[in-house]
Design an enzyme around this catalytic site. Structure first.
Site, PDB file in Angstrom:
ATOM      1  N   CYS A   4       0.836  -1.205   0.000  1.00  0.00           N
ATOM      2  CA  CYS A   4       0.000   0.000   0.000  1.00  0.00           C
ATOM      3  C   CYS A   4       0.873   1.258   0.000  1.00  0.00           C
ATOM      4  O   CYS A   4       1.694   1.468   0.897  1.00  0.00           O
ATOM      5  CB  CYS A   4      -0.919  -0.018   1.217  1.00  0.00           C
ATOM      6  SG  CYS A   4      -1.821   1.518   1.430  1.00  0.00           S
ATOM      7  N   CYS A   7       0.489   3.378   3.180  1.00  0.00           N
ATOM      8  CA  CYS A   7       1.176   2.764   4.331  1.00  0.00           C
ATOM      9  C   CYS A   7       2.677   3.036   4.234  1.00  0.00           C
ATOM     10  O   CYS A   7       3.338   3.284   5.244  1.00  0.00           O
ATOM     11  CB  CYS A   7       0.910   1.265   4.389  1.00  0.00           C
ATOM     12  SG  CYS A   7      -0.722   0.842   5.057  1.00  0.00           S
ATOM     13  N   ASP A  30      -1.256  16.550  -1.818  1.00  0.00           N
ATOM     14  CA  ASP A  30      -1.495  15.683  -2.967  1.00  0.00           C
ATOM     15  C   ASP A  30      -0.463  16.001  -4.057  1.00  0.00           C
ATOM     16  O   ASP A  30      -0.162  17.162  -4.326  1.00  0.00           O
ATOM     17  CB  ASP A  30      -2.915  15.894  -3.510  1.00  0.00           C
ATOM     18  CG  ASP A  30      -3.342  14.777  -4.453  1.00  0.00           C
ATOM     19  OD1 ASP A  30      -4.239  14.008  -4.100  1.00  0.00           O
ATOM     20  OD2 ASP A  30      -2.747  14.672  -5.562  1.00  0.00           O
ATOM     21  N   HIS A  46      -4.040   0.884   8.255  1.00  0.00           N
ATOM     22  CA  HIS A  46      -4.578   0.586   6.934  1.00  0.00           C
ATOM     23  C   HIS A  46      -6.053   0.198   7.029  1.00  0.00           C
ATOM     24  O   HIS A  46      -6.407  -0.813   7.618  1.00  0.00           O
ATOM     25  CB  HIS A  46      -3.804  -0.552   6.262  1.00  0.00           C
ATOM     26  CG  HIS A  46      -4.303  -0.825   4.873  1.00  0.00           C
ATOM     27  ND1 HIS A  46      -3.846  -0.129   3.772  1.00  0.00           N
ATOM     28  CD2 HIS A  46      -5.257  -1.668   4.408  1.00  0.00           C
ATOM     29  CE1 HIS A  46      -4.481  -0.550   2.700  1.00  0.00           C
ATOM     30  NE2 HIS A  46      -5.349  -1.482   3.062  1.00  0.00           N
ATOM     31  N   ASN A  87     -13.300   9.432  -1.981  1.00  0.00           N
ATOM     32  CA  ASN A  87     -13.690   8.566  -3.088  1.00  0.00           C
ATOM     33  C   ASN A  87     -13.683   7.114  -2.622  1.00  0.00           C
ATOM     34  O   ASN A  87     -12.763   6.691  -1.927  1.00  0.00           O
ATOM     35  CB  ASN A  87     -12.708   8.743  -4.250  1.00  0.00           C
ATOM     36  CG  ASN A  87     -12.718  10.162  -4.803  1.00  0.00           C
ATOM     37  OD1 ASN A  87     -13.766  10.787  -4.882  1.00  0.00           O
ATOM     38  ND2 ASN A  87     -11.547  10.665  -5.162  1.00  0.00           N
ATOM     39  N   GLY A  93     -14.151   6.486  -8.035  1.00  0.00           N
ATOM     40  CA  GLY A  93     -12.872   6.998  -8.541  1.00  0.00           C
ATOM     41  C   GLY A  93     -11.712   6.796  -7.593  1.00  0.00           C
ATOM     42  O   GLY A  93     -10.687   7.470  -7.697  1.00  0.00           O
ATOM     43  N   HIS A  98      -6.349   2.894   0.370  1.00  0.00           N
ATOM     44  CA  HIS A  98      -6.139   3.167   1.802  1.00  0.00           C
ATOM     45  C   HIS A  98      -6.998   4.392   2.036  1.00  0.00           C
ATOM     46  O   HIS A  98      -6.741   5.455   1.437  1.00  0.00           O
ATOM     47  CB  HIS A  98      -4.644   3.438   2.051  1.00  0.00           C
ATOM     48  CG  HIS A  98      -4.271   3.782   3.470  1.00  0.00           C
ATOM     49  ND1 HIS A  98      -3.228   3.140   4.142  1.00  0.00           N
ATOM     50  CD2 HIS A  98      -4.761   4.700   4.332  1.00  0.00           C
ATOM     51  CE1 HIS A  98      -3.103   3.659   5.356  1.00  0.00           C
ATOM     52  NE2 HIS A  98      -4.016   4.617   5.494  1.00  0.00           N
ATOM     53  N   HIS A 100      -8.798   7.707   2.456  1.00  0.00           N
ATOM     54  CA  HIS A 100      -8.187   9.034   2.577  1.00  0.00           C
ATOM     55  C   HIS A 100      -9.218  10.094   2.244  1.00  0.00           C
ATOM     56  O   HIS A 100     -10.150   9.851   1.476  1.00  0.00           O
ATOM     57  CB  HIS A 100      -6.970   9.158   1.645  1.00  0.00           C
ATOM     58  CG  HIS A 100      -7.250   8.814   0.221  1.00  0.00           C
ATOM     59  ND1 HIS A 100      -7.291   7.515  -0.234  1.00  0.00           N
ATOM     60  CD2 HIS A 100      -7.534   9.604  -0.849  1.00  0.00           C
ATOM     61  CE1 HIS A 100      -7.570   7.519  -1.530  1.00  0.00           C
ATOM     62  NE2 HIS A 100      -7.731   8.772  -1.928  1.00  0.00           N
ATOM     63  N   HIS A 102      -9.687  13.920   0.817  1.00  0.00           N
ATOM     64  CA  HIS A 102      -9.097  15.053   0.105  1.00  0.00           C
ATOM     65  C   HIS A 102      -9.637  16.329   0.755  1.00  0.00           C
ATOM     66  O   HIS A 102     -10.853  16.522   0.797  1.00  0.00           O
ATOM     67  CB  HIS A 102      -9.524  15.061  -1.363  1.00  0.00           C
ATOM     68  CG  HIS A 102      -9.088  13.871  -2.159  1.00  0.00           C
ATOM     69  ND1 HIS A 102      -8.100  13.948  -3.122  1.00  0.00           N
ATOM     70  CD2 HIS A 102      -9.506  12.584  -2.164  1.00  0.00           C
ATOM     71  CE1 HIS A 102      -7.931  12.753  -3.681  1.00  0.00           C
ATOM     72  NE2 HIS A 102      -8.786  11.905  -3.117  1.00  0.00           N
TER      73      HIS A 102
END
Ligand code: AMP
Ligand code: ZN
Length: 113
Positions: A4, A7, A30, A46, A87, A93, A98, A100, A102
């Protein structure tokens, strides 16, 4: 999770531009920002996606939500406002599996979708 990407970022095996870190949460810029502020906020443990959330691991997402508030302050967008997106799965998308969030801001954002 050995394969990952996020990770590996948590472990420091892949570099990242960190903007916030605590015991449970890491936030980093990002690599392909879509706005002046575009930060990914992740739990250090994770968890693949929403479908994996349960009574036991939801506490890490609670921590992520509180951290998002701090990240917004650090990035100077807390007062102007920002958008948080998670997402999930193929239609959502999601590319990195893992979970997350945005955090996007720094300009007036357009369409909700
Ligand atoms: P998602 O489509 O929601 O899975 O988002 C994955 C995000 O991770 C994308 O916005 C990518 O630009 C971002 N990303 C991929 N690799 C990295 C990296 N090494 N460092 C920072 N962001 C990354
Ligand atoms: Zn992971």
């Amino acid at each position: 999770m050995e394969d990952c990407l996020f990770c590996k970022i948590v472990k420091g095996e892949v570099p990242s531009d960190k903007v916030y870190e605590d015991e449970y949460v890491l936030a980093f810029k990002d690599i392909h920002p879509v706005a002046p502020v575009h930060v990914l906020v992740i739990p250090k443990v994770h968890i693949k996606d929403y479908n994996e959330l349960n009574e036991e691991n939801i506490k890490y997402i609670d921590r992520v939500q509180l951290a998002i508030k701090e990240v917004a302050k650090v990035c100077g967008v807390d007062k102007e406002g920002y958008r948080v997106i998670c997402n999930t799965g193929e239609n959502g998308g999601q590319v990195v599996h893992h979970i997350h969030f945005h955090l996007i801001g720094g300009k007036k954002l357009g369409s909700k979708i």
